[in-house]
Each structure stands twice: as structure tokens, then as C-alpha cells.
Design an enzyme around this catalytic site. Structure first.
Site, PDB file in Angstrom:
ATOM      1  CE  LYS A 201       8.996  12.780  -4.950  1.00 39.47           C
ATOM      2  NZ  LYS A 201       9.408  14.180  -4.784  1.00 39.47           N
ATOM      3  CE  LYS A 255      12.314  11.393  -6.700  1.00 34.18           C
ATOM      4  NZ  LYS A 255      12.103  12.737  -6.293  1.00 34.18           N
TER       5      LYS A 255
HETATM    6  C1  PBG Z   1      11.302  16.453  -3.166  1.00 32.81           C
HETATM    7  C2  PBG Z   1      12.200  15.518  -3.889  1.00 32.81           C
HETATM    8  C3  PBG Z   1      12.656  14.313  -3.362  1.00 32.81           C
HETATM    9  C4  PBG Z   1      13.536  13.784  -4.316  1.00 32.81           C
HETATM   10  C5  PBG Z   1      13.598  14.675  -5.395  1.00 32.81           C
HETATM   11  N1  PBG Z   1      12.726  15.755  -5.126  1.00 32.81           N
HETATM   12  C6  PBG Z   1      12.440  13.671  -2.074  1.00 32.81           C
HETATM   13  C7  PBG Z   1      11.112  13.564  -1.483  1.00 32.81           C
HETATM   14  O1  PBG Z   1      10.074  13.541  -2.146  1.00 32.81           O
HETATM   15  O2  PBG Z   1      11.072  13.498  -0.244  1.00 32.81           O
HETATM   16  C8  PBG Z   1      14.274  12.517  -4.122  1.00 32.81           C
HETATM   17  C9  PBG Z   1      15.439  12.283  -4.963  1.00 32.81           C
HETATM   18  C10 PBG Z   1      16.361  11.234  -4.507  1.00 32.81           C
HETATM   19  O3  PBG Z   1      16.112  10.484  -3.532  1.00 32.81           O
HETATM   20  O4  PBG Z   1      17.415  11.128  -5.139  1.00 32.81           O
HETATM   21  N2  PBG Z   1      10.318  17.111  -3.766  1.00 32.81           N
END
Ligand code: PBG
Length: 330
Positions: A201, A255
Site C-alpha cells: 500500500k 494499492k
Molecule cells: C485506510 C484506507 C484507505 C483506503 C482504504 N483503506 C485510505 C488511507 O490509507 O488513507 C483508500 C481507499 C480509496 O482511496 O479508495 N486504512
């Protein structure tokens, strides 16, 4: 590899007709490849628009039946639940994450009771929907502390499993959390609950609309660069995935999605495990705006999803999932 040359070889020949293009098509997209994210909100009879994500809503629990029915009807295998927690329930420890009656827990119970195993439920393990500072873990001197956060995350994971969650998805990027969660679930006899690790991520600028949707945007003062990955890095993704597999991850998530197809391909080639991709909120909103402003046409959505398949993704979390599943049938 090349078996002939122009003019005896003309690659346009097989592209001439639709039947022929279909015949040599290398990849396919079906509803079974899609996961639909659902935002939750407190209250009754609510379907609330989200300004930064046109076409996406926050639903109160009593409205979930309608949407899940549609998800099942269109053969989407799993939903991902995300709560929009009222500020009054947020604190610096994210205590609400461990409340059995928080929005996610209530939603899991509701869906499992009503729809049994006709749909998979995935829920995030991370504290950001519940913390007043918007970070995914506990803070000490403005730094997210790893091991203390893990101690909370394992409890959050267990509670979600107890509610009936099928797939626990740690999205917090703490080191070592997958192993600890696996151990804790097993110890409590939840061997069959899967772990989908957000192994790779990135600290991305494409999460903006999501943070608005769950209400963590205003609270988050800084960025998440000291725990989420640096977007300049590629090889590091292999180390992250290797560790999570060792620790017991059943599937891994990459992601964001489309700007990171190289990572999807690399991880898939290396590990041959189920690799999922997350077409995140920023990607959704940009494509949506492009279509609304008539800069690109609607086909762009299918194209974007097909690209994930081509890169090697087994499934895609996408805010377009429901619309596209409907379209794939027609
Ligand atoms: C948080 C989380 C995020 C997303 C999914 N889970 C955002 C972040 O890490 O700030 C983002 C998903 C999206 O932008 O569609 N744990």
C-alpha cells in the site's frame, strides 16, 4: 517469437471483425472478478451522497439489504465495508474500533444474518476511521507506533471475525501485523477466516475522495509516509509480499491500482498467489469526472478494469463494480 513478416504477415487480419477479435481475446472480465466497497453511516433510512465521489453513497444499515441484494443478483462475490464514524465517537486511541456495536460490526452481523454465505464480507483492519488524528495506528510524539498498534489491531481483527467477517483485510501497513493477526485468530479458533493483506500500500495522493467519504480528511494533519510505501519503490513491494506470505496472508492487495500495474505484474510473476488490486477513490473520481465532462467515454471503465486483469490481478476492488457487473450481463 515473431513467426513471419510483412507483407505475408498482417496482424490487422485478426482484428478486422468483432467475431475474430473475440476469438483471439487474451483476457476476460466477469462479475466474479469484482469486489464492491460500501460506505456505512449511522442512523435510519439514509442514503447519503458523497460530494467527492459522484454515484457513490453512504448507507445506513437498514438500507444495506437493497444494495447487497443487487450485488448478489449481479454475481459480485464480495463486498468491502468502510464506516463513516461520527466525530463524537473518535478519539486519539481509536477505541471505537473495538466496540462490538460499531458500524462495521453491526453491518457484518446484519449481512451474515440476512444473506448467509451467499456473499463474502471483507473488512479493513486499521484505526483511521476511528482516530481523531486520522492515522491508521496509535501516535506517540506524532509518530505511529508499530508494536502497540499491532496489539490493538489483533483485537479489532478478532472482533470482526466473531461478528462473521469472512476476509480480514489489514490496511494499516504496520510491520508484523499479519502474523500476529493470524496467530490470534487461530488461537481463538477462527482458522477459516481469511487474511487479505494490503501488503503493498503506497502513501498515495489518490486516496483523497475516500478520506472525505469516511470523514478522516479534515482530521488528518500530515501524511502517511512513515508507514505506507514510497511510490518511487518497486523492489520493496516484493519484500513486503514475501513477509506477509510467510506470516500467513492468503491473498495480497496492491494499492492504488492503475498507476501501479507494474507492481501487480511483478508480484504475480514472482509469487503466483492471488493478487488483488484496488482501483482507489481518486482513480474512480477522475474517470467519473472525465466521463461526465465528456472528455472520455464510458468504455474507459471497462478498459481500466481489463488492464488489471491483463497485469495479472485475480480480482479488483472498484467503486464501478456494481455498474459494470450490470453492464457485463447485458
Ligand atoms: C485506510 C484506507 C484507505 C483506503 C482504504 N483503506 C485510505 C488511507 O490509507 O488513507 C483508500 C481507499 C480509496 O482511496 O479508495 N486504512
Amino acid at each position: 517469437m515473431i513467426t513471419g513478416k510483412y507483407p505475408s504477415l498482417r496482424l490487422r487480419r485478426t482484428r478486422k471483425y468483432d467475431w475474430s477479435r473475440r476469438l483471439v481475446q487474451e483476457n476476460n472480465l466477469s462479475s466474479s472478478d469484482l469486489i464492491y466497497p460500501i460506505f456505512l453511516i449511522e442512523g435510519k433510512n439514509r442514503k447519503q451522497t458523497i460530494k467527492s465521489m459522484p454515484g457513490i453513497y453512504r448507507y445506513s444499515i437498514d438500507q444495506l439489504g437493497i444494495i447487497i441484494n443487487s450485488v448478489i443478483k449481479h454475481k459480485i462475490p464480495m463486498v468491502a465495508l468502510f464506516p463513516s464514524t461520527p466525530n463524537s465517537k473518535k478519539d486519539k486511541f481509536g477505541k471505537e474500533a473495538l466496540n462490538e456495536n460499531n458500524l462495521v460490526c453491526k453491518a457484518i452481523r446484519f449481512i451474515k444474518k440476512r444473506f448467509k454465505n451467499n456473499i463474502g464480507i471483507m473488512s479493513d483492519v486499521a484505526l483511521d476511521p476511528y482516530t481523531s488524528h486520522g492515522h491508521d495506528g496509535l501516535l506517540k510524539k506524532n509518530y505511529v507506533i508499530n508494536d502497540e498498534t499491532n496489539d490493538v489491531l489483533i483485537k479489532q481483527a478478532l472482533i470482526q471475525a466473531q461478528m462473521g467477517c469472512d476476509v480480514i483485510a489489514p490496511s494499516d501497513m504496520m510491520d508484523g501485523r499479519v502474523g500476529k493477526i493470524r496467530k490470534y485468530l487461530d488461537k481463538n479458533k477462527y482458522h477459516d477466516v481469511q487474511i487479505l493483506s494490503y501488503a503493498v500500500k503506497y502513501a498515495s495522493n489518490f486516496y483523497g475522495p475516500f478520506r472525505d467519504a469516511v470523514g478522516s480528511k479534515k482530521s488528518l494533519k500530515s501524511n502517511k509516509k512513515n508507514y505506507q510505501m514510497d511510490f518511487t519503490n518497486s523492489n520493496e513491494s516484493l519484500r513486503e509480499v514475501a513477509l506477509d506470505i510467510k506470516e500467513g496472508a492468503d491473498m495480497v492487495m496492491i494499492k492504488p491500482g492503475m498507476p501501479y500495474l507494474d507492481i501487480i505484474q511483478k508480484v504475480k510473476e514472482h509469487f503466483k498467489i492471488p493478487v488483488l488490486a484496488y482501483q482507489v477513490s481518486g482513480e474512480y473520481s477522475l474517470i467519473k469526472k472525465g466521463i461526465r465532462d465528456k472528455l472520455i467515454n464510458e468504455e474507459a471503465i471497462i478498459e481500466s478494469l481489463m488492464c488489471f486483469k491483463r497485469a495479472g490481478a485475480s480480482a479488483i476492488v472498484s467503486y464501478f463494480s456494481l455498474d459494470i457487473a450490470k453492464k457485463l450481463e447485458s
